[in-house]
Enzyme design. Sequence first.
Site, PDB file in Angstrom:
ATOM      1  N   GLY A  45      75.267  14.691 109.616  1.00  0.00           N
ATOM      2  CA  GLY A  45      74.809  13.350 109.988  1.00  0.00           C
ATOM      3  C   GLY A  45      75.965  12.356 109.999  1.00  0.00           C
ATOM      4  O   GLY A  45      77.136  12.729 109.886  1.00  0.00           O
ATOM      5  N   PHE A  46      75.598  11.104 110.111  1.00  0.00           N
ATOM      6  CA  PHE A  46      76.607  10.037 110.222  1.00  0.00           C
ATOM      7  C   PHE A  46      77.495   9.986 108.970  1.00  0.00           C
ATOM      8  O   PHE A  46      78.672  10.362 108.997  1.00  0.00           O
ATOM      9  CB  PHE A  46      75.851   8.722 110.469  1.00  0.00           C
ATOM     10  CG  PHE A  46      76.642   7.469 110.331  1.00  0.00           C
ATOM     11  CD1 PHE A  46      77.873   7.321 110.954  1.00  0.00           C
ATOM     12  CD2 PHE A  46      76.143   6.403 109.586  1.00  0.00           C
ATOM     13  CE1 PHE A  46      78.602   6.134 110.826  1.00  0.00           C
ATOM     14  CE2 PHE A  46      76.853   5.214 109.459  1.00  0.00           C
ATOM     15  CZ  PHE A  46      78.083   5.088 110.068  1.00  0.00           C
ATOM     16  N   THR A  71      68.469  14.593 112.942  1.00  0.00           N
ATOM     17  CA  THR A  71      69.108  13.321 113.322  1.00  0.00           C
ATOM     18  C   THR A  71      70.635  13.446 113.262  1.00  0.00           C
ATOM     19  O   THR A  71      71.336  12.575 113.745  1.00  0.00           O
ATOM     20  CB  THR A  71      68.647  12.149 112.422  1.00  0.00           C
ATOM     21  OG1 THR A  71      69.007  12.436 111.068  1.00  0.00           O
ATOM     22  CG2 THR A  71      67.151  11.943 112.509  1.00  0.00           C
ATOM     23  N   GLY A  72      71.122  14.519 112.673  1.00  0.00           N
ATOM     24  CA  GLY A  72      72.563  14.784 112.699  1.00  0.00           C
ATOM     25  C   GLY A  72      72.923  15.517 113.981  1.00  0.00           C
ATOM     26  O   GLY A  72      72.062  15.774 114.825  1.00  0.00           O
ATOM     27  N   TYR A 180      59.936   6.127 103.686  1.00  0.00           N
ATOM     28  CA  TYR A 180      61.367   6.110 103.353  1.00  0.00           C
ATOM     29  C   TYR A 180      61.603   5.456 101.992  1.00  0.00           C
ATOM     30  O   TYR A 180      62.240   6.033 101.112  1.00  0.00           O
ATOM     31  CB  TYR A 180      62.139   5.369 104.450  1.00  0.00           C
ATOM     32  CG  TYR A 180      63.643   5.534 104.318  1.00  0.00           C
ATOM     33  CD1 TYR A 180      64.233   6.791 104.408  1.00  0.00           C
ATOM     34  CD2 TYR A 180      64.466   4.438 104.077  1.00  0.00           C
ATOM     35  CE1 TYR A 180      65.606   6.953 104.267  1.00  0.00           C
ATOM     36  CE2 TYR A 180      65.841   4.595 103.940  1.00  0.00           C
ATOM     37  CZ  TYR A 180      66.402   5.854 104.039  1.00  0.00           C
ATOM     38  OH  TYR A 180      67.771   6.004 103.895  1.00  0.00           O
ATOM     39  N   LYS A 184      62.649   7.541  98.599  1.00  0.00           N
ATOM     40  CA  LYS A 184      63.929   7.342  97.910  1.00  0.00           C
ATOM     41  C   LYS A 184      63.711   6.889  96.467  1.00  0.00           C
ATOM     42  O   LYS A 184      64.482   7.245  95.572  1.00  0.00           O
ATOM     43  CB  LYS A 184      64.792   6.324  98.655  1.00  0.00           C
ATOM     44  CG  LYS A 184      65.373   6.858  99.960  1.00  0.00           C
ATOM     45  CD  LYS A 184      66.449   7.921  99.716  1.00  0.00           C
ATOM     46  CE  LYS A 184      67.190   8.249 101.003  1.00  0.00           C
ATOM     47  NZ  LYS A 184      68.198   9.318 100.811  1.00  0.00           N
ATOM     48  N   GLN A 197      66.440  14.981  81.039  1.00  0.00           N
ATOM     49  CA  GLN A 197      65.887  16.212  80.460  1.00  0.00           C
ATOM     50  C   GLN A 197      66.921  17.346  80.372  1.00  0.00           C
ATOM     51  O   GLN A 197      66.894  18.117  79.424  1.00  0.00           O
ATOM     52  CB  GLN A 197      64.674  16.654  81.280  1.00  0.00           C
ATOM     53  CG  GLN A 197      63.815  17.681  80.559  1.00  0.00           C
ATOM     54  CD  GLN A 197      62.446  17.838  81.200  1.00  0.00           C
ATOM     55  OE1 GLN A 197      61.906  16.885  81.766  1.00  0.00           O
ATOM     56  NE2 GLN A 197      61.886  19.024  81.108  1.00  0.00           N
TER      57      GLN A 197
END
Length: 355
Positions: A45-46, A71-72, A180, A184, A197
């Site tokens: 990707g970008f 999308t890459g 999105y 995230k 943990q």
Amino acid sequence: MEGNPLCRIDSTVCSDLAMAINKLREAGLSDVFHGKRFLVSGGAGFLGSWLVDTLYMLGAEKITVVDNLSTGSLDNIRHLLGTGRVELVDKPVEALSPVKGYDYVLHLAARPSPDDYMEHPVETLRASSLGTEVMLESARLSDAVFLLTSTSEVYGHAQVVPTPETYWGYVNPVGPRSCYDEGKRYAEALAMAYMRQYGLDVRISRIFNTYGPRLDWRSPGYGRVVVKFIAQALRGEPLTVHGTGRQTRSFLYVADNIEAHLRLLAPREELRGAIVNIGSSDEITILELAKLVLEITGSASGIVYLPPRPDDPPRRRPDITKARRLLDWKPQTTLQEGLRKTTRWIQNKILLPPK
Ligand code: UDP
């Protein structure tokens, strides 16, 4: 530092990489990634491909890119695939079985363009939920440093601007952007759970709008504003401003972003568990951006107004005090300079005959 085959085909990206590497050398970080092994989701990707190119030039022994090229693009890493040090695993990150044998596990796979993720909300959530788990498990099996590239979107419609890392966010959990934003937020929570943990060495960047060469400027349905405006201006099409254009963003040039990330990955105890905003503190309205792009490209295009995007955050600007202090970093490239470089890069692509 190793030569990069890219330098024979892309002088803009090559000189920016050299600039970022010089800054790392000044910071005493040019040798720390030499001989290391990296697992990089979203590496085609970008931002992922910029990181992969930089790590390659810094002497990484092995870089495994996991990317389903949704999308890459293969174009971003093709020059490295024949070198014997970079390999591509062409699958969605969540379809990977956890793997060991890496020094660093970097989770960048995501669909960060609002126009695109609103069309693919399920895939977007899978990359941040199941995908983060696979990458965290890989880091745990490898006893690696883990990086999550998170986002300014975890702050949602921030009520505190400039926004510091201590702000908890103001997010619509069921809105069209929630795939999105909440994805995230879950990824951050999961990474912190692995740290608490299992004692994993976790680092989280919250990336604010970043632009530059390799940001997808031509796929319909992938509409990051800077490159979209530049491409529209160069083609003589009107620039499409959503809403009033009074909403703001703060745009960071990609080479500055990459330098910040490599500083965040440094082998320093105080970076364990660090969560850092990476962005520019120069805020600009989208209408001002449109006018600046018209000026820099010398385009005679006009501006058209489209309906606002749903839940579009009205203001976005990071507080980068922590990045300045903890990473000893600040953006170097002005918006004008970054727009000129990006324009040159897109212009060259437009002039090239299609493959
Ligand atoms: N935008 C716009 N016209 C476009 C694309 C985007 O006015 O053709 C606006 C969008 O509404 C938002 C800003 O530009 O306010 C940044 O959009 P982008 O997709 O780059 O990313 P975001 O910051 O929203 O995640």
